[in-house]
Design an enzyme around this catalytic site. Structure first.
Site, PDB file in Angstrom:
ATOM      1  N   GLY A 214       0.818  -1.193   0.000  1.00  0.00           N
ATOM      2  CA  GLY A 214       0.000   0.000   0.000  1.00  0.00           C
ATOM      3  C   GLY A 214       0.848   1.237   0.000  1.00  0.00           C
ATOM      4  N   SER A 215       0.365   2.258   0.636  1.00  0.00           N
ATOM      5  CA  SER A 215       1.062   3.533   0.666  1.00  0.00           C
ATOM      6  C   SER A 215       0.325   4.467   1.596  1.00  0.00           C
ATOM      7  CB  SER A 215       1.115   4.166  -0.732  1.00  0.00           C
ATOM      8  OG  SER A 215       1.634   3.286  -1.688  1.00  0.00           O
TER       9      SER A 215
END
Length: 772
Positions: A214-215
């Site tokens: 993800g981020s």
């Protein structure tokens, strides 16, 4: 080799004669490519990248050509860090089928925006030529990276190789994540008992859309910053090994293009970065980019299926793969791949009566490159939005952006199947165990994808239907659905396929809490409002959200119960573990002693149903629920005893800190798990390599914070700090193999050099001038 060359005076690609390109390297080996046209820009970029990562690129091209088995055998694992369970034979079968179908060449034959623009073609061709020039200048036998020095699989690359790489990246949320399933699909033998086993498919789908890949992305508008400027935090979480790494670069054509940031290996554009006027980042979306369909097979014929009552035959393609045996001899393995009207047929769930197939929203998407190139030229949020509307090339990412006006913008403009809420309700068939993607009825055209008039490609939602939010305070995302991009202005009304649940996981909850506290000035970091120093400090705060909401309860439990029963029935003395957690600071810093034990305990607890929260999730309190851990719940006590027992068995100290167990080439690391609600995500584990290619040199596997950037879009020009956590080069002999990793270990940043004056003033400046 580098030679002196006169500069071409033309701008863009108007001048096609002799010209020069400069590679200007500043601190930590960051290359700033200066050229007069797109072809030369790509040439300089490809050459610079090869200087740092020739082995990684050669290994990747070997995968893209479907030739890994030829050199490393069929059973070794690939160097694909996002599909790490693929064998060479599975991978080669998939890519050989893609090449034999001519998919990339057909896409390249299309006019823009469906196919590449002339500028993008020249950039890609230049990149391949620059990489090949480096191989010629140095010679494969003399490559500085011992990983591939003198190896026969290191070969020149082509633009088509690079376009195949782009298509594969764009399909990570779809077909590329299901290579094993596609390569191993075989119709059931006659008279076999039906089975609907989908365990492998569930794992593949999880790999295609994992929580940890993800981020974090924040765009802070004028109302949230101390000076009324726009600020951006970019914090993508991707693997540190293999082909999904970022490379930091600046690309400049005077008067045409000037952009800096992070680019995925083998891509000649900047994907996360900034120009003089606008900055942006991406996070992985919660939306679906593939649709899973169940086919109703024709009785007695497992390779034909019914649609609206009429039979259709699956297409079949025989795929030969050259395989090196243990004795060094080469043989050919031939597999047959099957395709339905929707797309590839999958291995799991294929019975005498039904089969599973999938349709990928990015099946024809190489538009991403032109979209990012247009974004790389943008100077405002409005221009960035126009680039995205024209190309609609985002494959599986949200976009978060800000500019010099102090706007804060969010959108999910990723390629998303046009499935209405009504279709999702009426077309679902009985769910399969572990399958998180809706399984749709493939026997009726009523369940086909629809389309929007503003969609660049049929079957997709157009820009008008995509969730978007423009604010003056902030927008933020940590892989949650679009709903709570800003809790003060919840997004509603978008189709469920973009993400149905508004519930926040612990990591996005942590991030939104940090933003709220900074805007209010209640976090102890000084007066209200963001500054670059406070933004940098919050990025490395390493607060463990699960500890914030549950540590006190767990401590009360283990103090009241000095012995607990583990899952295997053993009685475990937990007093020392309880003391270790009592001394823990509740963070994931290098020296946060006790975090490793907590991560093990809470990770095990979080695998099952969350019935142990004292206060369950309340949609009216999305930022503060769930909270509290019921220490008297047997599942909690078992999980704690199991964590202690596991640590003792592995010889891990009960008060171990992240820096004790997470290392990259012996550099201690900080950060913690997504499941713990850590904002700065970092996983790292020892490994012995995967049996071929560049991965044989790796001593650890890591995933998490990769290219990091904090930038203020001030009226006098962007002010930025960056950090490439694993450094610019994958070559263990390079001075830029772990230099930025050491900075990361100490929570330090690199001051970006963006202007020509900044670059010229670098005490580390080294200039290479190439002439073609």
């Amino acid at each position: 080799m580098a030679v002196a060359a006169p500069w071409a005076s033309a701008v863009g690609d108007q001048h096609q004669g002799a010209s020069g390109v400069q590679i200007r390297r500043t601190e930590y080996g960051v290359p700033h490519i200066l050229a007069q046209n797109y072809s030369d820009l790509g040439y300089g970029y490809g050459y610079a990248f090869a200087q740092d990562n020739a082995c990684e690129m050669a290994d990747r091209v070997l995968t893209l050509r479907g030739e890994r088995s030829r050199y490393f055998g069929a059973t070794a694992r690939t160097n694909d860090s996002l599909n790490g369970t693929d064998t060479n034979l599975d991978s080669d079968t998939y890519f050989q089928a893609l090449l034999r179908a001519g998919t990339v060449r057909e896409l390249l034959s299309r006019p823009a925006p469906l196919g590449p623009t002339p500028e993008m073609r020249r950039l890609m061709e230049g990149y391949a030529a620059g990489f090949d020039r480096y191989l010629k200048d140095v010679g494969v036998a003399h490559l500085p990276d011992p990983t591939c020095q003198g190896q026969p699989w290191v070969q020149p690359i082509t633009a088509e190789d690079l376009w195949t790489n782009i298509l594969d990246i764009d399909q990570l949320g779809g077909a590329a994540g299901l290579r094993q399933e596609i390569a191993n699909a075989t119709p059931p033998a006659p008279n076999t008992s039906p089975t609907t086993t989908t365990t492998a498919l569930a794992g593949s789908l999880s790999a295609a859309k994992p929580t940890g890949r993800g981020s974090n992305g924040w765009a802070l508008g004028a109302d949230a910053t101390a000076d009324g400027t726009g600020m951006l935090l970019a914090n993508p979480h991707l693997p540190w090994n293999g082909d999904a790494r970022f490379y930091q670069v600046q690309l400049t054509i005077p008067g045409v293009l000037d952009v800096t940031g992070g680019a995925l290996y083998g891509t000649p554009v900047v994907q996360i970065g900034h120009t003089a006027g606008v900055a942006w980042t991406h996070t992985s979306t919660d939306s679906d980019h593939l649709s899973l369909y169940q086919l109703q097979l024709v009785p007695g014929d497992p390779t034909s299926y019914l649609v609206d009552g009429r039979p259709e035959r699956m297409q079949q393609r025989q795929v030969p793969v050259t395989v090196r045996g243990a004795d060094g001899r080469q043989t050919t393995v031939v597999r047959t791949l099957y395709t339905s009207r929707y797309g590839p047929v999958l291995a799991d769930g294929w019975t005498a009566t039904s089969a599973l197939t999938m349709r990928d929203a990015n099946a024809d998407n190489i538009r991403s490159m032109d979209q990012w190139l247009a974004m790389d030229r943008a100077q405002s949020v409005d221009q960035l939005r126009a680039a995205q509307r024209r190309y609609q090339g985002s494959p599986w990412t949200y976009t978060i952006a800000t500019d010099t006006t102090g706007a804060a913008y969010f959108t999910d403009n990723s390629a998303t199947p046009h499935l209405t809420d009504a279709q999702l309700a009426s077309c679902r068939v009985a769910p399969l165990p572990g399958i998180g993607v809706p399984l749709l009825n493939g026997a009726t055209t009523a369940c086909d994808w629809g389309s929007d008039p503003d969609a660049v490609e049929p079957g997709l939602y157009g820009p008008a239907a995509q969730p978007a939010l423009l604010r003056r305070d902030y927008v933020a995302n940590s892989n949650n659905t679009p709903a709570l991009t800003n809790p003060a202005a919840p997004l509603t009304g978008y189709p469920q396929v973009f993400g149905a649940s508004p519930q926040l996981a612990l990591r996005p909850q942590n991030g939104l809490g940090m933003i709220a506290a900074r805007i209010a000035g209640t976090d102890g970091l000084g007066p209200a409002g963001f500054t670059l120093p406070t933004l940098r400090e919050l990025m490395f705060d390493d607060t463990d959200r699960s500890a914030q909401v549950g540590l006190a309860d767990v401590l009360a439990m283990c103090r009241a119960h000095p012995t607990l029963t583990a899952g295997d029935g053993a009685v475990v003395d937990v007093r020392a573990a309880c003391t270790a957690l009592g001394n823990w600071d509740g963070h994931g810093t290098v020296n946060s002693h006790g975090e490793v034990l907590w991560a093990s305990f809470f990770g095990d607890l979080a695998k099952g149903p969350a019935t142990w929260w004292r206060v369950p999730y309340d949609p009216k309190q999305p930022l503060t629920t769930p909270r509290g851990i019921d220490g008297e719940a047997p599942v909690v006590q078992h999980a704690f005893a199991d964590a202690v027992q596991d640590a003792v068995k592995k010889g891990v100290a009960l008060d171990a800190a992240p820096g004790d167990v997470k290392r990259w080439d012996n550099v201690p690391l900080h950060g913690c798990g997504d499941w713990e609600g850590c904002f700065n995500v970092l996983y790292a584990y020892p490994t012995s390599g995967q049996g071929g290619g560049t991965s044989a040199s790796r001593t650890s596997w890591a995933m998490g914070s990769s290219f990091m950037m904090t930038v203020e879009m001030s009226p006098t020009g962007p002010k930025a700090s960056t950090l490439l956590t694993y450094s610019e080069s994958a070559n263990p002999a390079s001075p830029h193999y772990t230099d930025q990793t050491t900075l990361y270990s100490h929570s330090q940043w690199v001051t970006e050099r963006f202007t020509a004056a900044d670059i010229a003033a670098s005490p580390a400046l080294q200039v290479t001038t190439l002439r073609r």
